[in-house]
Design a protein around this motif. Structure first.
Motif, PDB file in Angstrom:
ATOM      1  N   ARG A   4     -20.939   8.366  44.568  1.00 43.55           N
ATOM      2  CA  ARG A   4     -22.367   8.245  44.809  1.00 43.55           C
ATOM      3  C   ARG A   4     -22.648   7.422  46.059  1.00 43.55           C
ATOM      4  O   ARG A   4     -22.037   6.380  46.291  1.00 43.55           O
ATOM      5  CB  ARG A   4     -23.056   7.603  43.605  1.00 43.55           C
ATOM      6  CG  ARG A   4     -22.803   8.303  42.270  1.00 43.55           C
ATOM      7  CD  ARG A   4     -23.160   9.794  42.310  1.00 43.55           C
ATOM      8  NE  ARG A   4     -24.538  10.036  42.685  1.00 43.55           N
ATOM      9  CZ  ARG A   4     -25.539  10.160  41.807  1.00 43.55           C
ATOM     10  NH1 ARG A   4     -25.284  10.069  40.503  1.00 43.55           N
ATOM     11  NH2 ARG A   4     -26.769  10.394  42.220  1.00 43.55           N
ATOM     12  N   THR A   5     -23.598   7.875  46.839  1.00 43.43           N
ATOM     13  CA  THR A   5     -23.967   7.169  48.066  1.00 43.43           C
ATOM     14  C   THR A   5     -24.462   5.765  47.760  1.00 43.43           C
ATOM     15  O   THR A   5     -24.210   4.815  48.526  1.00 43.43           O
ATOM     16  CB  THR A   5     -25.052   7.951  48.819  1.00 43.43           C
ATOM     17  OG1 THR A   5     -24.619   9.301  49.005  1.00 43.43           O
ATOM     18  CG2 THR A   5     -25.343   7.333  50.169  1.00 43.43           C
ATOM     19  N   LEU A 134     -27.724  13.994  41.291  1.00 41.81           N
ATOM     20  CA  LEU A 134     -26.861  14.190  42.458  1.00 41.81           C
ATOM     21  C   LEU A 134     -27.597  14.895  43.593  1.00 41.81           C
ATOM     22  O   LEU A 134     -28.324  15.866  43.373  1.00 41.81           O
ATOM     23  CB  LEU A 134     -25.640  15.019  42.068  1.00 41.81           C
ATOM     24  CG  LEU A 134     -24.653  14.350  41.121  1.00 41.81           C
ATOM     25  CD1 LEU A 134     -23.692  15.380  40.541  1.00 41.81           C
ATOM     26  CD2 LEU A 134     -23.883  13.247  41.827  1.00 41.81           C
ATOM     27  N   GLU A 138     -24.238  14.767  48.337  1.00 40.07           N
ATOM     28  CA  GLU A 138     -23.159  14.198  47.527  1.00 40.07           C
ATOM     29  C   GLU A 138     -22.266  15.291  46.952  1.00 40.07           C
ATOM     30  O   GLU A 138     -21.038  15.156  46.937  1.00 40.07           O
ATOM     31  CB  GLU A 138     -23.757  13.358  46.396  1.00 40.07           C
ATOM     32  CG  GLU A 138     -24.359  12.040  46.866  1.00 40.07           C
ATOM     33  CD  GLU A 138     -25.113  11.315  45.775  1.00 40.07           C
ATOM     34  OE1 GLU A 138     -25.071  10.075  45.735  1.00 40.07           O
ATOM     35  OE2 GLU A 138     -25.759  11.999  44.942  1.00 40.07           O
ATOM     36  N   ASN A 141     -20.158  16.691  49.804  1.00 41.25           N
ATOM     37  CA  ASN A 141     -19.087  15.759  50.188  1.00 41.25           C
ATOM     38  C   ASN A 141     -17.931  15.786  49.198  1.00 41.25           C
ATOM     39  O   ASN A 141     -16.776  15.580  49.567  1.00 41.25           O
ATOM     40  CB  ASN A 141     -19.639  14.340  50.295  1.00 41.25           C
ATOM     41  CG  ASN A 141     -20.550  14.157  51.500  1.00 41.25           C
ATOM     42  OD1 ASN A 141     -20.531  14.953  52.441  1.00 41.25           O
ATOM     43  ND2 ASN A 141     -21.375  13.119  51.465  1.00 41.25           N
ATOM     44  N   ASN A 142     -18.255  16.052  47.933  1.00 42.38           N
ATOM     45  CA  ASN A 142     -17.228  16.052  46.890  1.00 42.38           C
ATOM     46  C   ASN A 142     -16.542  17.407  46.744  1.00 42.38           C
ATOM     47  O   ASN A 142     -15.324  17.488  46.620  1.00 42.38           O
ATOM     48  CB  ASN A 142     -17.843  15.636  45.554  1.00 42.38           C
ATOM     49  CG  ASN A 142     -16.851  15.653  44.411  1.00 42.38           C
ATOM     50  OD1 ASN A 142     -16.783  16.604  43.650  1.00 42.38           O
ATOM     51  ND2 ASN A 142     -16.054  14.601  44.310  1.00 42.38           N
ATOM     52  N   TYR A 305     -31.217   7.181  50.361  1.00 42.66           N
ATOM     53  CA  TYR A 305     -29.794   6.865  50.483  1.00 42.66           C
ATOM     54  C   TYR A 305     -29.402   6.453  51.903  1.00 42.66           C
ATOM     55  O   TYR A 305     -28.472   5.674  52.093  1.00 42.66           O
ATOM     56  CB  TYR A 305     -28.949   8.055  50.035  1.00 42.66           C
ATOM     57  CG  TYR A 305     -29.078   8.385  48.567  1.00 42.66           C
ATOM     58  CD1 TYR A 305     -29.519   7.444  47.648  1.00 42.66           C
ATOM     59  CD2 TYR A 305     -28.762   9.649  48.083  1.00 42.66           C
ATOM     60  CE1 TYR A 305     -29.638   7.743  46.305  1.00 42.66           C
ATOM     61  CE2 TYR A 305     -28.871   9.963  46.737  1.00 42.66           C
ATOM     62  CZ  TYR A 305     -29.316   9.007  45.854  1.00 42.66           C
ATOM     63  OH  TYR A 305     -29.429   9.310  44.522  1.00 42.66           O
TER      64      TYR A 305
END
Length: 378
Positions: A4-5, A134, A138, A141-142, A305
């Motif tokens: 998580r950011t 989410l 995010e 990125n994952n 964020y």
């Protein structure tokens, strides 16, 4: 586990002599984040769950001696769901003023009691962060951008709560659980919320008006309540991170709507669960509204964020000319129109361009929405 950011933002604020407050809806992963972070930086931390009556009793006293006895010599203290503890703001103030070497890490799934107690008591003593379902960034990125794009329709239909993203094939079951068990949980503790049935009717009415300007009078007629009650309940739902409001921009034209508002949901899946409609996009009449809600809510997440600040609006005239979304920062307006088909380029109304000649305009489509959801502007 999707990183998580908010974790990075919280980590950089540790041991700066401030209380760190993380706010957001239930079930978005706040507990997982703060416990994992705490364990990684200080193994001997104290965890207190404010939902437990035993913890509420333990922290019931205003006495410094009693509060200090609870904490002992711990240098890191996590208080989860702190809004459930009476006068939590005052107690945090006492602790940070008397034990500045102790890092207090606090979460709340409602800004209701927590804000009333914390903002007044902790002026100049807190760093505040927000955490939502989410973000598309995010997930990308994952999982990688290609996979995130492949799952975009699922996000438009079922939303982005962590458990929903991680429970492929069981999305509807877990969404129903979130809506039935967690969505109203903090609101029901408030004395001002006496009718759960009315709360649900208001949410359903808002869900059906997604993407449209909302009239409190019209919602009141629909649900059988007075406009003041509707406005009060909508304010509570906003403070509980279920919805958020976008006001109308009105400065230069007499024909501009001056007190309008649109209302969006922080999560598409919650909205669709409220109206029990998870039909595929190609079978829906509200696909445009779902995409708009997704883009605006994702933009709000990314701004939080990345700590980018602006005043946000929509624009409309009484003759139905409109601009979907506007951000104002450093005295400059950035206006956006959402047209998913890149071949249908938006035409910004002449009256808007004449009234705001310095505004930067951009059409957001399926070809360029990723930079928009990364915080970029035109």
């Amino acid at each position: 586990m999707i990183r998580r950011t908010t974790e990075g933002l919280v980590r950089q604020d540790l041991w700066q002599g401030k209380v760190i407050v993380v706010l957001g809806p239930r079930q978005v992963g706040k507990t997982t984040l703060v416990r994992g972070l705490a364990a990684s930086v200080h193994k001997d931390y104290l965890y207190l769950n404010g939902d437990l009556s035993s913890v509420q009793e333990l922290l019931s006293s205003r006495s410094y001696e009693n509060l200090a006895a609870v904490i002992g010599d711990r240098k890191l203290v996590v208080i989860d769901e702190a809004q459930r503890i009476d006068e939590i703001g005052l107690k945090l103030k006492i602790l940070i003023d008397t034990q500045p070497e102790t890092q207090l890490l606090v979460t709340g799934s409602s800004s209701l009691e927590l804000s009333f107690g914390v903002n007044e008591s902790l002026t100049g003593r807190k760093f505040q962060h927000f955490m939502y379902p989410l973000s598309f960034e995010e997930i990308s990125n994952n999982q990688g951008q290609a996979r995130a794009l492949d799952g975009l329709e699922l996000r438009l239909l079922y939303g982005s709560y962590p458990e929903i993203v991680n429970r492929a094939g069981s999305e509807r079951r877990y969404l129903d659980l979130i809506v039935d068990s967690y969505l109203y949980k903090d609101l029901l503790y408030q004395e001002t919320v006496r009718r759960v049935d009315l709360l649900k009717k208001i949410l359903q009415a808002l869900a059906l008006q997604l993407g449209s300007e909302v009239s409190y009078n019209e919602v009141a007629k629909t649900v059988g309540a007075d406009p003041a009650t509707v406005e009060h309940y909508i304010s509570l739902l906003e403070q509980a991170f279920v919805i958020f409001r976008l006001p109308s921009l009105s400065r230069n034209l007499r024909s501009e709507i001056k007190r309008g508002r649109k209302i969006y949901f922080w999560d598409n899946g919650v909205r669709n669960a409220l109206i029990a409609n998870f039909s595929p996009l190609h079978l829906r009449q509200d696909t445009g509204a779902l995409r708009e809600n997704f883009l605006v809510s994702e933009r709000q997440k990314i701004k939080q964020y990345h700590q980018r600040y602006s005043n946000d609006y929509f624009w409309r005239t009484y003759t139905q000319q409109e601009v979907d979304y506007i951000e104002e920062s450093d005295g400059l307006l950035h206006a956006f129109e959402f047209k998913w088909n890149p071949r249908k380029r938006a035409s910004f109304p002449k009256s808007f361009r004449e009234a705001y000649p310095d505004a930067v305009t951009q059409t957001i489509s399926q070809d360029n929405f990723i930079p928009f959801l990364s915080g970029d502007r035109a």
